[in-house]
Design an enzyme around this catalytic site. Structure first.
Site, PDB file in Angstrom:
ATOM      1  N   ARG A 103     160.659  62.333  19.081  1.00 30.70           N
ATOM      2  CA  ARG A 103     160.461  61.801  18.153  1.00 30.70           C
ATOM      3  C   ARG A 103     159.842  62.108  16.987  1.00 30.70           C
ATOM      4  O   ARG A 103     158.807  62.815  17.126  1.00 30.70           O
ATOM      5  CB  ARG A 103     159.758  59.757  18.362  1.00 30.70           C
ATOM      6  CG  ARG A 103     159.457  59.504  17.768  1.00 30.70           C
ATOM      7  CD  ARG A 103     158.998  57.682  17.771  1.00 30.70           C
ATOM      8  NE  ARG A 103     160.030  57.243  18.463  1.00 30.70           N
ATOM      9  CZ  ARG A 103     159.904  56.019  18.762  1.00 30.70           C
ATOM     10  NH1 ARG A 103     158.632  54.995  17.553  1.00 30.70           N
ATOM     11  NH2 ARG A 103     161.196  55.068  18.921  1.00 30.70           N
ATOM     12  N   HIS A 130     169.235  57.072  17.026  1.00 26.84           N
ATOM     13  CA  HIS A 130     168.167  56.415  18.730  1.00 26.84           C
ATOM     14  C   HIS A 130     168.738  56.181  19.520  1.00 26.84           C
ATOM     15  O   HIS A 130     168.977  54.880  20.182  1.00 26.84           O
ATOM     16  CB  HIS A 130     167.631  54.918  17.920  1.00 26.84           C
ATOM     17  CG  HIS A 130     166.273  54.406  18.723  1.00 26.84           C
ATOM     18  ND1 HIS A 130     165.538  55.820  19.214  1.00 26.84           N
ATOM     19  CD2 HIS A 130     165.315  53.453  18.532  1.00 26.84           C
ATOM     20  CE1 HIS A 130     164.169  55.386  20.014  1.00 26.84           C
ATOM     21  NE2 HIS A 130     164.109  54.339  19.606  1.00 26.84           N
ATOM     22  N   GLN A 133     167.398  53.863  22.242  1.00 25.39           N
ATOM     23  CA  GLN A 133     167.447  52.568  22.688  1.00 25.39           C
ATOM     24  C   GLN A 133     168.720  52.051  22.591  1.00 25.39           C
ATOM     25  O   GLN A 133     169.086  50.819  23.205  1.00 25.39           O
ATOM     26  CB  GLN A 133     167.444  51.734  20.875  1.00 25.39           C
ATOM     27  CG  GLN A 133     167.051  50.255  20.433  1.00 25.39           C
ATOM     28  CD  GLN A 133     166.141  50.240  21.403  1.00 25.39           C
ATOM     29  OE1 GLN A 133     164.720  50.926  21.285  1.00 25.39           O
ATOM     30  NE2 GLN A 133     166.337  49.099  21.599  1.00 25.39           N
ATOM     31  N   ASP A 220     167.724  44.999  12.221  1.00 24.58           N
ATOM     32  CA  ASP A 220     166.175  46.163  12.411  1.00 24.58           C
ATOM     33  C   ASP A 220     165.638  45.731  11.127  1.00 24.58           C
ATOM     34  O   ASP A 220     165.787  45.044  10.622  1.00 24.58           O
ATOM     35  CB  ASP A 220     166.836  47.389  13.136  1.00 24.58           C
ATOM     36  CG  ASP A 220     165.214  48.356  12.801  1.00 24.58           C
ATOM     37  OD1 ASP A 220     164.420  47.566  12.250  1.00 24.58           O
ATOM     38  OD2 ASP A 220     165.685  49.837  12.864  1.00 24.58           O
ATOM     39  N   CYS A 260     165.492  46.206  18.078  1.00 24.42           N
ATOM     40  CA  CYS A 260     164.659  46.963  19.132  1.00 24.42           C
ATOM     41  C   CYS A 260     163.478  47.070  19.383  1.00 24.42           C
ATOM     42  O   CYS A 260     162.964  47.565  20.281  1.00 24.42           O
ATOM     43  CB  CYS A 260     164.904  48.458  18.601  1.00 24.42           C
ATOM     44  SG  CYS A 260     165.042  48.585  16.308  1.00 24.42           S
ATOM     45  N   ARG A 288     164.125  49.481  28.254  1.00 30.80           N
ATOM     46  CA  ARG A 288     163.947  50.708  27.933  1.00 30.80           C
ATOM     47  C   ARG A 288     163.951  51.286  29.312  1.00 30.80           C
ATOM     48  O   ARG A 288     163.937  52.238  29.495  1.00 30.80           O
ATOM     49  CB  ARG A 288     163.271  50.235  27.002  1.00 30.80           C
ATOM     50  CG  ARG A 288     163.273  50.302  25.825  1.00 30.80           C
ATOM     51  CD  ARG A 288     164.613  51.155  24.809  1.00 30.80           C
ATOM     52  NE  ARG A 288     163.918  52.051  24.667  1.00 30.80           N
ATOM     53  CZ  ARG A 288     163.437  53.328  23.416  1.00 30.80           C
ATOM     54  NH1 ARG A 288     163.472  52.469  22.773  1.00 30.80           N
ATOM     55  NH2 ARG A 288     162.857  54.275  23.695  1.00 30.80           N
TER      56      ARG A 288
END
Ligand code: CP
Ligand code: NVA
Length: 301
Positions: A103, A130, A133, A220, A260, A288
């Protein structure tokens, strides 16, 4: 499939095959079936240059449940933070471990790790995308809706890493994709051009208009990691780009809301709407784990 650098690299069939495996792994876990044979003795290095709760825990627990071993490397406590070139880090880690999850800020760093190393690299979020996700998001949508056929996904918010990956994921799965964002905060221009040519893409400045007839509403934060300094400016630009009653009413009656996480209640979504959809949002968070395990098995077995 050698790496998971971005969803655009995967075919529809590869994505479906990850989702099917994720469903199977979820079933096995719920039924107490031992999974330690999948990746026995394999080490996953996890490099984090940004904060994380879900990604870190899902990969750490995931690799452990699959019989492997996680190794956490923070930017600041490793030589990465002192400027050791990614070409060298990639070659060293490739000689000691079996996979890398990273990340970070720049997509190029992730692509370079894959280019110079010889083990699978998984993108655990960059400023650009991402993918992990969105695999969990697709898994959750299919769980609730049965299939992707004829569905419309509407993203309300910043054209950020989540918007980029969701757009690609939605179009690849045959869903309609709509986004409501302020001017100047659109998703990546190349990805939008691709979505327009490959799928059903709609952009609006009005969340209610974008949400009309949607099966899935997604939102988000207004300011992503690394953009904390822009919080004030963004709060002004995003005023009204909020999932509220009017947006949910414009969507289908049985529309789900996904996020998310982490969420900023009162900004991108009202407290009431968020809590009304907590069941599917926390199912999404749980997924996840299953989706990341599927990625690990696909790449490291
Ligand atoms: N959604 C997500 O990636 O969460 P974390 O930042 O907690 O990993
Ligand atoms: N867009 C958010 C997603 C967090 C999971 C960020 O990059 O901070």
């Amino acid at each position: 499939m050698k790496h998971l650098l971005k969803l655009a690299d995967l075919s529809r069939e590869e994505i479906l095959s990850i989702l099917n495996l994720a469903d199977q792994l979820k079933y096995e876990r719920k039924n107490g079936i031992d999974q330690t044979g999948y990746l026995k003795g394999k080490t996953l290095i996890m490099i984090f240059s940004k904060s994380s709760t879900r990604t870190r825990v899902s990969f750490d627990v995931g690799i452990t449940e699959l019989g492997g071993h996680p190794l956490f490397l923070s930017n600041s406590e490793s030589q990465i933070g002192r400027g050791e070139p990614v070409q060298d880090t990639a070659r060293v880690l490739s000689r000691m471990a079996h996979g890398i999850m990273i990340r970070t800020f720049s997509q190029q760093e992730v692509e370079d790790l894959a280019k110079y190393g010889s083990i699978p690299v998984i993108n655990g979020l960059t400023d650009y995308c991402h993918p992990c996700q969105v695999l969990a998001d697709l898994m959750t949508i299919r769980e609730y809706k049965g299939s992707f056929k004829g569905l419309k996904l509407c993203f309300v918010g910043d054209g950020n890493n989540m918007a980029n990956s969701l757009m690609v994921g939605a179009v690849k799965m045959g869903m309609k994709f709509a986004i409501a964002c302020p001017e100047g905060y659109e998703p990546d221009a190349q990805l939008m051009a691709w979505a327009k040519s490959e799928g059903d893409f709609f952009l609006s400045r009005d969340p209610v208009e974008a949400a009309r007839g949607a099966d899935v509403i997604y939102t988000d934060v207004w300011a992503s990691m690394g953009q904390e300094g822009e919080q004030k400016k963004r709060a002004a630009a995003f005023a009204g780009i909020t999932v509220n009653d009017a947006v949910m009413k414009a969507a289908k009656k049985d529309a789900m809301l996904l996020h998310c996480l982490p969420v900023h209640r009162g900004e991108e979504v009202t407290e009431e709407i968020f809590e009304a959809h907590a069941q599917e949002i926390f199912d999404e968070a749980e997924n996840r784990l299953h989706a990341q395990k599927a990625v690990l098995v696909k790449l490291m077995r």
